[in-house]
Design an enzyme around this catalytic site. Structure first.
Site, PDB file in Angstrom:
ATOM      1  N   LYS A   1       8.166 -58.943 -26.995  1.00 44.50           N
ATOM      2  CA  LYS A   1       7.576 -57.115 -26.289  1.00 44.50           C
ATOM      3  C   LYS A   1       8.083 -55.979 -27.019  1.00 44.50           C
ATOM      4  O   LYS A   1       8.736 -55.210 -26.258  1.00 44.50           O
ATOM      5  CB  LYS A   1       7.411 -56.715 -25.322  1.00 44.50           C
ATOM      6  CG  LYS A   1       7.143 -58.517 -24.639  1.00 44.50           C
ATOM      7  CD  LYS A   1       8.371 -58.869 -23.708  1.00 44.50           C
ATOM      8  CE  LYS A   1       7.719 -59.594 -23.138  1.00 44.50           C
ATOM      9  NZ  LYS A   1       6.809 -60.851 -23.123  1.00 44.50           N
TER      10      LYS A   1
ATOM     11  N   ASP B   1       5.575 -46.827 -38.651  1.00 49.89           N
ATOM     12  CA  ASP B   1       5.912 -45.735 -39.392  1.00 49.89           C
ATOM     13  C   ASP B   1       7.754 -45.281 -40.074  1.00 49.89           C
ATOM     14  O   ASP B   1       8.313 -44.828 -40.280  1.00 49.89           O
ATOM     15  CB  ASP B   1       4.969 -44.423 -39.865  1.00 49.89           C
ATOM     16  CG  ASP B   1       3.807 -44.224 -39.357  1.00 49.89           C
ATOM     17  OD1 ASP B   1       3.005 -44.945 -40.365  1.00 49.89           O
ATOM     18  OD2 ASP B   1       3.457 -42.867 -39.417  1.00 49.89           O
TER      19      ASP B   1
END
Length: 408
Positions: free
Chosen positions: A315, A320
């Site tokens: 999870k 970026d």
């Protein structure tokens, strides 16, 4: 400090990425064996098969040295510890609490759907472990037996100011569970106040000695009182700010409408969106209910990769990683209604370029080698029997949410 700075967390953390039990358990056990005062451990599943027994023995060793050892397990995820281990824990001083035992009616009662799903461990109030990894050997599954390949999952080891937040959260739950056993509230309140005062003094002394700056990190909690949507909002904010790349690995991926739209909008503005999802059948509901949402995402240009060598239990997300504002999260929260609406969850969010790049590299390796990219044409042409099962599972999930009083 501004509200934005508080959301990001202080830049005084050291965060190390751990993949699977082969990295996580040795680090956890080493910390337990060096502990000097107390260990707090919460987990959804505590299984003593294989290397899980190594963690259990580390708890026993700590208790025998006179340490305060608190263990909380979920009443559904850990239906029953083996009697021999329960007896050993009791004899050696490992204090065990069970969160929301199932009772006779079990999951027939909607209130039993609210589970303790977070995986947290704090050692001496100075070191935190958080992630998606249960105390469960990666090469073993209670429902499927021995696995040929390990689960894909992650955790982090954290030092810094957020450790105190995790410790206090876990202590509060511990005393709430004790109160639920008909103990006197006044005595519990005094005991908790004394513990908090002692822990705060030790914490202040430790961090006065740590002058160096580190990573910026924050602990994101989800419960059914004050923090109902904090983790989901964090995901949506990060996705909205993405400029180049979004990579999400999620075991049970059934995002709500807002999260789906955020991913679609990101792909529409030119962000490369890659999802690494479960490709191996584990549970009927989670496997089939996820697939009806794939169509709109694929149509928007989202890339979906399915992981099949073993069970994907991660999870995590990284956004970026190679840009000016890297963002990453590792924790216990799936992007599905059970995690985002019902369960207690915990994620660590990190803003650090080196950490984000390390997580990105591991996820890309999982997508490029054992992962298989889902072809939109193949998805559209899947057999009618599978479409029927997908719709049935999705409908059952929505009906269950309606019964629990939630909309998603």
């Amino acid at each position: 400090m501004t509200l934005a700075a508080r959301r990001l967390g202080r830049a005084n953390h050291q965060v190390a990425l751990l993949q699977g039990t082969l990295e996580f358990f040795p680090a956890l056990i080493a910390a337990m064996d060096l502990a000097q005062s107390d260990i707090q451990l919460e987990t959804y599943i505590f299984d003593c098969t294989g290397s899980g027994a190594d963690v259990a023995r580390a708890l026993v060793r700590a208790a025998l040295r006179g340490l305060r050892v608190h263990l909380v397990v979920d009443g559904f995820g850990t239906a029953q510890l083996p009697p021999a281990w329960r007896a050993l824990f009791a004899r050696c001083g490992v204090r065990l609490q069970v969160y929301s035992p199932m009772g006779r009616l079990g999951l027939l009662l909607p209130k039993r759907w609210r589970r303790l799903h977070r995986k947290l461990c704090v050692v001496d109030g100075r070191l935190l472990f958080c992630g998606g990894i249960n105390i469960l050997d990666d090469f073993y599954d209670p429902n499927h037996g021995t696995l040929a390949a390990p689960r894909l999952d992650f955790a982090v080891r954290v030092q810094g100011s957020l450790v105190q937040q995790a410790s206090e959260t876990m202590e509060q739950l511990w005393w709430n569970l004790r109160a639920g056993q008909d103990m006197r509230q006044r005595r519990l309140g005094l005991a908790l106040a004394d513990w908090r005062a002692a822990r705060a003094a030790r914490f202040k002394q430790r961090h006065a000695e740590q002058a160096s700056r580190g990573m910026r990190a924050a602990l994101l909690l989800r419960d059914n009182l004050r923090h109902r949507s904090r983790i989901e909002r964090s995901y949506r904010r990060a996705i909205a700010r993405a400029r180049h790349e979004i990579i999400i690995a999620n075991a049970y991926f059934i995002p709500g409408a807002k999260l789906r739209r955020a991913l679609q909008h990101a792909a529409g503005r030119g962000v490369r969106v890659q999802l690494l999802l479960q490709g191996r059948y584990e549970y009927f509901m989670q496997y089939h209910a996820a697939r009806p949402v794939y169509g709109a995402l694929l149509a928007a240009g989202v890339e979906i990769y399915e992981y099949a060598p073993s069970f994907l239990h991660a999870k995590v997300a990284v956004i970026d990683a190679q840009g000016a504002r890297p963002w990453a999260t590792v924790g216990s929260s799936n992007l599905d209604p059970l995690s985002l609406l019902l369960a207690r969850e915990a994620n660590v969010m990190v803003r650090d370029a080196d950490f984000a790049r390390q997580l990105r590299a591991r996820l890309l390796a999982a997508m490029q080698q054992p992962g298989q990219r889902l072809n939109p044409l193949h998805y559209a042409d899947r057999p009618w029997q599978q479409r029927l099962l997908d719709r049935l599972a999705f409908g059952l999930m929505r009906a269950a949410l309606w019964l629990s009083g939630n909309r998603y």
